[in-house]
Design a protein around this motif. Structure first.
Motif, mmCIF file in Angstrom:
data_model
loop_
_atom_site.group_PDB
_atom_site.id
_atom_site.type_symbol
_atom_site.label_atom_id
_atom_site.label_comp_id
_atom_site.label_asym_id
_atom_site.label_seq_id
_atom_site.Cartn_x
_atom_site.Cartn_y
_atom_site.Cartn_z
ATOM 1 N N ALA A 56 0.173 -44.712 -63.389
ATOM 2 C CA ALA A 56 -0.853 -44.538 -64.425
ATOM 3 C C ALA A 56 -0.551 -45.423 -65.634
ATOM 4 C CB ALA A 56 -0.932 -43.077 -64.851
ATOM 5 N N PHE A 57 0.722 -45.544 -65.987
ATOM 6 C CA PHE A 57 1.106 -46.420 -67.094
ATOM 7 C C PHE A 57 0.765 -47.876 -66.782
ATOM 8 C CE2 PHE A 57 4.286 -48.830 -69.575
ATOM 9 C CZ PHE A 57 3.918 -48.406 -70.844
ATOM 10 N N ALA A 58 0.997 -48.293 -65.533
ATOM 11 C CA ALA A 58 0.665 -49.665 -65.136
ATOM 12 C C ALA A 58 -0.842 -49.901 -65.241
ATOM 13 C CB ALA A 58 1.159 -49.934 -63.718
ATOM 14 N N PHE A 59 -1.652 -48.948 -64.804
ATOM 15 C CA PHE A 59 -3.098 -49.098 -64.906
ATOM 16 C C PHE A 59 -3.558 -49.079 -66.363
ATOM 17 C CE2 PHE A 59 -3.247 -48.202 -60.369
ATOM 18 C CZ PHE A 59 -4.285 -49.025 -59.966
ATOM 19 N N SER A 60 -2.885 -48.306 -67.209
ATOM 20 C CA SER A 60 -3.229 -48.287 -68.633
ATOM 21 C C SER A 60 -2.951 -49.642 -69.282
ATOM 22 C CB SER A 60 -2.438 -47.202 -69.355
ATOM 23 O OG SER A 60 -2.807 -45.935 -68.899
ATOM 24 N N VAL A 61 -1.830 -50.248 -68.917
ATOM 25 C CA VAL A 61 -1.507 -51.576 -69.461
ATOM 26 C C VAL A 61 -2.523 -52.603 -68.963
ATOM 27 C CG1 VAL A 61 0.214 -53.418 -69.415
ATOM 28 C CG2 VAL A 61 0.926 -51.068 -69.793
ATOM 29 N N LYS A 62 -2.914 -52.511 -67.689
ATOM 30 C CA LYS A 62 -3.940 -53.419 -67.161
ATOM 31 C C LYS A 62 -5.265 -53.223 -67.900
ATOM 32 C CE LYS A 62 -2.346 -54.084 -62.426
ATOM 33 N NZ LYS A 62 -2.693 -53.923 -61.001
ATOM 34 N N SER A 63 -5.595 -51.971 -68.205
ATOM 35 C CA SER A 63 -6.826 -51.688 -68.948
ATOM 36 C C SER A 63 -6.770 -52.302 -70.336
ATOM 37 C CB SER A 63 -7.034 -50.177 -69.050
ATOM 38 O OG SER A 63 -8.111 -49.880 -69.899
ATOM 39 N N ARG A 64 -5.630 -52.182 -70.990
ATOM 40 C CA ARG A 64 -5.484 -52.775 -72.324
ATOM 41 C C ARG A 64 -5.570 -54.301 -72.261
ATOM 42 N NH1 ARG A 64 -1.412 -50.474 -76.688
ATOM 43 N NH2 ARG A 64 -3.052 -48.930 -76.680
ATOM 44 N N ASP A 65 -4.979 -54.893 -71.223
ATOM 45 C CA ASP A 65 -5.062 -56.350 -71.064
ATOM 46 C C ASP A 65 -6.502 -56.807 -70.846
ATOM 47 O OD1 ASP A 65 -2.345 -56.525 -71.359
ATOM 48 O OD2 ASP A 65 -1.921 -56.740 -69.204
ATOM 49 N N ARG A 66 -7.235 -56.085 -70.018
ATOM 50 C CA ARG A 66 -8.646 -56.429 -69.756
ATOM 51 C C ARG A 66 -9.462 -56.285 -71.035
ATOM 52 N NH1 ARG A 66 -9.817 -59.782 -66.590
ATOM 53 N NH2 ARG A 66 -7.715 -60.311 -67.062
ATOM 54 N N LYS A 67 -9.143 -55.271 -71.852
ATOM 55 C CA LYS A 67 -9.865 -55.074 -73.111
ATOM 56 C C LYS A 67 -9.587 -56.216 -74.082
ATOM 57 C CE LYS A 67 -8.817 -51.307 -75.289
ATOM 58 N NZ LYS A 67 -8.725 -49.988 -75.920
ATOM 59 N N VAL A 69 -8.918 -59.289 -73.295
ATOM 60 C CA VAL A 69 -9.600 -60.490 -72.803
ATOM 61 C C VAL A 69 -11.098 -60.393 -73.054
ATOM 62 C CG1 VAL A 69 -10.115 -61.783 -70.688
ATOM 63 C CG2 VAL A 69 -7.823 -60.973 -71.100
ATOM 64 N N GLY A 70 -11.623 -59.182 -73.145
ATOM 65 C CA GLY A 70 -13.050 -58.993 -73.382
ATOM 66 C C GLY A 70 -13.790 -58.478 -72.162
ATOM 67 N N ASP A 71 -13.092 -58.204 -71.082
ATOM 68 C CA ASP A 71 -13.694 -57.690 -69.854
ATOM 69 C C ASP A 71 -13.766 -56.172 -69.949
ATOM 70 O OD1 ASP A 71 -14.592 -57.209 -67.302
ATOM 71 O OD2 ASP A 71 -12.677 -57.684 -66.331
ATOM 72 N N MET A 72 -14.865 -55.672 -70.526
ATOM 73 C CA MET A 72 -14.984 -54.233 -70.753
ATOM 74 C C MET A 72 -15.204 -53.464 -69.446
ATOM 75 S SD MET A 72 -14.360 -53.624 -73.755
ATOM 76 C CE MET A 72 -13.954 -54.706 -75.072
ATOM 77 N N ILE A 73 -15.858 -54.072 -68.483
ATOM 78 C CA ILE A 73 -16.092 -53.384 -67.213
ATOM 79 C C ILE A 73 -14.769 -53.209 -66.465
ATOM 80 C CG2 ILE A 73 -17.235 -53.551 -64.972
ATOM 81 C CD1 ILE A 73 -19.505 -55.021 -66.449
ATOM 82 N N GLY A 74 -13.952 -54.267 -66.415
ATOM 83 C CA GLY A 74 -12.635 -54.163 -65.788
ATOM 84 C C GLY A 74 -11.741 -53.184 -66.527
ATOM 85 N N ALA A 75 -11.816 -53.201 -67.859
ATOM 86 C CA ALA A 75 -11.013 -52.270 -68.661
ATOM 87 C C ALA A 75 -11.425 -50.830 -68.386
ATOM 88 C CB ALA A 75 -11.167 -52.587 -70.147
#
Length: 170
Positions: A56-67, A69-75
């Motif tokens: 879950a922590f790994a997915f949270s970091v990926k979500s923050r990275d996508r945010k 970059v500006g990819d709100m759908i991926g985030a």
């Protein structure tokens, strides 16, 4: 008071008789996508049951990275997966903690009662408490095996289905 109302009415009227011009300002509101990173960190440190908190922590970091970059759908997709994993990690962690505490209380109480009976000289009572402790150990083993089978079923069948449902937004 009547004078003030009269002034407000006079001020609200049009000042000139020419055509009215309007200006439209588009303000883009920033979509807030929660990444659940604090919750994931908490689950990683305290309720890391079957490494669900770490994932879950790994997915949270990926979500923050996508945010960033500006990819709100991926985030949003990564945040939804992190939320689902955090829920499972928290529930399974709390249940396993409660289970371990209950089993420890029962097994240790049987052990201490048996020891106390031996010290007093009551061998029949000591044997009775020892057999109770032994049966509780067997029940603890059976419950441990059943909970392991339950976790495997959850991880193989229920968790992927709920992750797919969360990813679709349903």
């Amino acid at each position: 008071m009547i004078k003030q109302e009269h002034e407000v009415v006079n001020l609200g009227g049009p000042q000139n008789s020419g055509p009215m011009m309007s200006t439209v300002v588009n303000i883009q509101t920033e979509t807030v996508v929660p990444d659940h990173i604090v919750w994931s960190l908490f689950n990683t440190l305290f309720f890391n049951y079957c490494c669900l908190g770490f994932v879950a922590f790994a997915f949270s970091v990926k979500s923050r990275d996508r945010k960033m970059v500006g990819d709100m759908i991926g985030a949003q997709s990564y945040a939804s997966t992190a939320k689902c994993l955090n829920i499972w990690a928290l529930v399974l962690g709390i249940l396993s903690t409660i289970g371990v505490i209950v089993l420890l209380v029962f097994v240790l109480s049987g052990f201490f009662h048996s020891r106390d009976r031996k010290m007093v000289g009551d061998m029949f009572g000591a044997q009775r408490y020892a057999s109770t402790a032994k049966s509780l150990n067997i029940w603890a083993l059976v419950l441990g095996i059943l909970s392991t089978i339950g976790v495997i079923v959850l991880l193989v069948f229920v968790l992927p289905a709920s992750l797919l449902a969360m990813g679709r937004g349903t």
